[in-house]
Design a protein around this motif. Structure first.
Motif, PDB file in Angstrom:
ATOM      1  N   HIS A   1       0.813  -1.214   0.000  1.00 16.66           N
ATOM      2  CA  HIS A   1       0.000   0.000   0.000  1.00 16.66           C
ATOM      3  C   HIS A   1       0.852   1.272   0.000  1.00 16.66           C
ATOM      4  O   HIS A   1       0.315   2.373   0.115  1.00 16.66           O
ATOM      5  N   ALA A   2       2.158   1.156  -0.125  1.00 15.87           N
ATOM      6  CA  ALA A   2       3.052   2.305   0.055  1.00 15.87           C
ATOM      7  C   ALA A   2       2.702   3.487  -0.841  1.00 15.87           C
ATOM      8  O   ALA A   2       2.662   4.637  -0.389  1.00 15.87           O
ATOM      9  N   GLU A   3       2.455   3.239  -2.110  1.00 17.09           N
ATOM     10  CA  GLU A   3       2.142   4.344  -3.028  1.00 17.09           C
ATOM     11  C   GLU A   3       0.789   4.969  -2.690  1.00 17.09           C
ATOM     12  O   GLU A   3       0.637   6.189  -2.727  1.00 17.09           O
ATOM     13  N   LEU A   4      -0.190   4.157  -2.348  1.00 18.02           N
ATOM     14  CA  LEU A   4      -1.504   4.682  -1.965  1.00 18.02           C
ATOM     15  C   LEU A   4      -1.401   5.515  -0.687  1.00 18.02           C
ATOM     16  O   LEU A   4      -1.969   6.608  -0.597  1.00 18.02           O
ATOM     17  N   ILE A   5      -0.664   5.033   0.276  1.00 14.33           N
ATOM     18  CA  ILE A   5      -0.453   5.780   1.522  1.00 14.33           C
ATOM     19  C   ILE A   5       0.235   7.113   1.220  1.00 14.33           C
ATOM     20  O   ILE A   5      -0.174   8.163   1.728  1.00 14.33           O
ATOM     21  N   ARG A   6       1.251   7.086   0.377  1.00  8.86           N
ATOM     22  CA  ARG A   6       1.962   8.315   0.016  1.00  8.86           C
ATOM     23  C   ARG A   6       1.007   9.330  -0.609  1.00  8.86           C
ATOM     24  O   ARG A   6       1.050  10.520  -0.303  1.00  8.86           O
ATOM     25  N   ARG A   7       0.118   8.867  -1.451  1.00 11.43           N
ATOM     26  CA  ARG A   7      -0.838   9.772  -2.096  1.00 11.43           C
ATOM     27  C   ARG A   7      -1.793  10.392  -1.072  1.00 11.43           C
ATOM     28  O   ARG A   7      -2.116  11.578  -1.159  1.00 11.43           O
ATOM     29  N   PHE A   8      -2.243   9.613  -0.109  1.00  7.64           N
ATOM     30  CA  PHE A   8      -3.085  10.175   0.955  1.00  7.64           C
ATOM     31  C   PHE A   8      -2.305  11.205   1.769  1.00  7.64           C
ATOM     32  O   PHE A   8      -2.829  12.260   2.116  1.00  7.64           O
ATOM     33  N   GLN A   9      -1.047  10.891   2.076  1.00 11.72           N
ATOM     34  CA  GLN A   9      -0.224  11.819   2.860  1.00 11.72           C
ATOM     35  C   GLN A   9      -0.004  13.147   2.135  1.00 11.72           C
ATOM     36  O   GLN A   9       0.071  14.191   2.775  1.00 11.72           O
ATOM     37  N   GLN A  10       0.102  13.107   0.835  1.00  9.51           N
ATOM     38  CA  GLN A  10       0.389  14.316   0.062  1.00  9.51           C
ATOM     39  C   GLN A  10      -0.857  15.109  -0.320  1.00  9.51           C
ATOM     40  O   GLN A  10      -0.740  16.220  -0.824  1.00  9.51           O
ATOM     41  N   ASP A  11      -2.027  14.570  -0.091  1.00 15.00           N
ATOM     42  CA  ASP A  11      -3.268  15.242  -0.470  1.00 15.00           C
ATOM     43  C   ASP A  11      -3.734  16.142   0.670  1.00 15.00           C
ATOM     44  O   ASP A  11      -4.096  15.646   1.744  1.00 15.00           O
ATOM     45  N   PRO A  12      -3.751  17.460   0.479  1.00 14.82           N
ATOM     46  CA  PRO A  12      -4.168  18.361   1.560  1.00 14.82           C
ATOM     47  C   PRO A  12      -5.643  18.230   1.933  1.00 14.82           C
ATOM     48  O   PRO A  12      -6.051  18.661   3.005  1.00 14.82           O
ATOM     49  N   GLU A  13      -6.437  17.584   1.075  1.00 11.25           N
ATOM     50  CA  GLU A  13      -7.857  17.386   1.369  1.00 11.25           C
ATOM     51  C   GLU A  13      -8.123  16.072   2.087  1.00 11.25           C
ATOM     52  O   GLU A  13      -9.257  15.787   2.448  1.00 11.25           O
ATOM     53  N   ALA A  14      -7.095  15.263   2.271  1.00 16.39           N
ATOM     54  CA  ALA A  14      -7.259  13.933   2.860  1.00 16.39           C
ATOM     55  C   ALA A  14      -6.681  13.888   4.268  1.00 16.39           C
ATOM     56  O   ALA A  14      -5.810  14.679   4.633  1.00 16.39           O
ATOM     57  N   ILE A  15      -7.181  12.932   5.022  1.00 21.19           N
ATOM     58  CA  ILE A  15      -6.661  12.650   6.361  1.00 21.19           C
ATOM     59  C   ILE A  15      -6.159  11.218   6.337  1.00 21.19           C
ATOM     60  O   ILE A  15      -6.866  10.300   5.919  1.00 21.19           O
ATOM     61  N   GLU A  16      -4.937  11.025   6.791  1.00 25.06           N
ATOM     62  CA  GLU A  16      -4.387   9.665   6.888  1.00 25.06           C
ATOM     63  C   GLU A  16      -3.921   9.447   8.315  1.00 25.06           C
ATOM     64  O   GLU A  16      -3.401  10.354   8.956  1.00 25.06           O
ATOM     65  N   VAL A  17      -4.177   8.227   8.801  1.00 23.59           N
ATOM     66  CA  VAL A  17      -3.841   7.893  10.183  1.00 23.59           C
ATOM     67  C   VAL A  17      -3.095   6.569  10.196  1.00 23.59           C
ATOM     68  O   VAL A  17      -3.604   5.549   9.727  1.00 23.59           O
ATOM     69  N   MET A  18      -1.876   6.581  10.741  1.00 22.64           N
ATOM     70  CA  MET A  18      -1.121   5.345  10.909  1.00 22.64           C
ATOM     71  C   MET A  18      -1.601   4.663  12.182  1.00 22.64           C
ATOM     72  O   MET A  18      -1.763   5.305  13.221  1.00 22.64           O
ATOM     73  N   LEU A  19      -1.846   3.374  12.094  1.00 23.21           N
ATOM     74  CA  LEU A  19      -2.390   2.591  13.208  1.00 23.21           C
ATOM     75  C   LEU A  19      -1.307   1.760  13.877  1.00 23.21           C
ATOM     76  O   LEU A  19      -0.303   1.414  13.262  1.00 23.21           O
ATOM     77  N   SER A  20      -1.559   1.396  15.112  1.00 31.17           N
ATOM     78  CA  SER A  20      -0.668   0.442  15.768  1.00 31.17           C
ATOM     79  C   SER A  20      -1.180  -0.984  15.578  1.00 31.17           C
ATOM     80  O   SER A  20      -0.419  -1.940  15.695  1.00 31.17           O
TER      81      SER A  20
END
Length: 178
Positions: free
Chosen positions: A38-57
């Motif tokens: 999922h690395a590329e998808l996660i990167r895209r969420f991280q770079q999108d100012p309209e999106a929220i991404e949360v890393m889980l434990s």
């Protein structure tokens, strides 16, 4: 670990198409346990100012966050590896009982070309386990099928309050080497 061979143009394009399908479906929230698939998808969420991404434990936190996002008026996707599905079983009762939509994208391990025997048992249990918890499971093995399958999964989840998991096969992702 050795470097993977270069991806074909089609194989390299599907993560961008997948992100576009999620954006088009109104998904603005993603939660994940870090995963190379999922690395590329996660990167895209991280770079999108309209999106929220949360890393889980742990993966079940993502199910709870997706339910909370829905209650707050936001569409969410939970990203995980197949080995994390087992961590979610009890938490999957929440969206089922509350009749909330849930969209999960699961990168598979323990299949085609797997080097780690510890990944194999859970890979065999993923689909029947998710189905036993009342989820609809869709599977993708080819790059050209990723975006249309995820678009339909999002439509099913958010249009009809269904719980949908899309399994991204290991052949699509490429075998890992050690």
């Amino acid at each position: 670990m050795t470097d993977a061979p270069p991806l074909s143009t089609e194989a390299a394009a599907w993560p961008a198409q997948l992100y576009a399908a999620l954006k088009s479906a109104g998904v603005r929230h993603a939660s994940y346990v870090p995963d190379a698939g999922h690395a590329e998808l996660i990167r895209r969420f991280q770079q999108d100012p309209e999106a929220i991404e949360v890393m889980l434990s742990t993966e079940e936190e993502g199910v709870a966050l997706a339910c909370g996002a829905w209650l707050g008026g936001m569409r969410s996707v939970v990203l995980m590896q197949s080995s994390g599905v087992g961590n979610c079983i009890n938490m999957l009762s929440l969206p089922a009982q509350a009749r909330m939509p849930l969209l999960m994208l699961v990168t598979m391990r323990g299949e085609w070309g797997e080097f780690n025997p510890w990944q194999v048992p859970m890979s065999r249990a993923v689909q029947p386990t998710l189905e036993a918890m009342g989820m609809t499971v869709l599977r993708v093995e080819a790059a050209q099928d990723v975006a249309p399958t995820v678009a339909q999964a999002a439509a099913m989840a958010y249009g009809a309050d269904q719980r949908i998991a899309v399994l991204l096969g290991q052949k699509l992702l490429g075998a890992k080497t050690w």
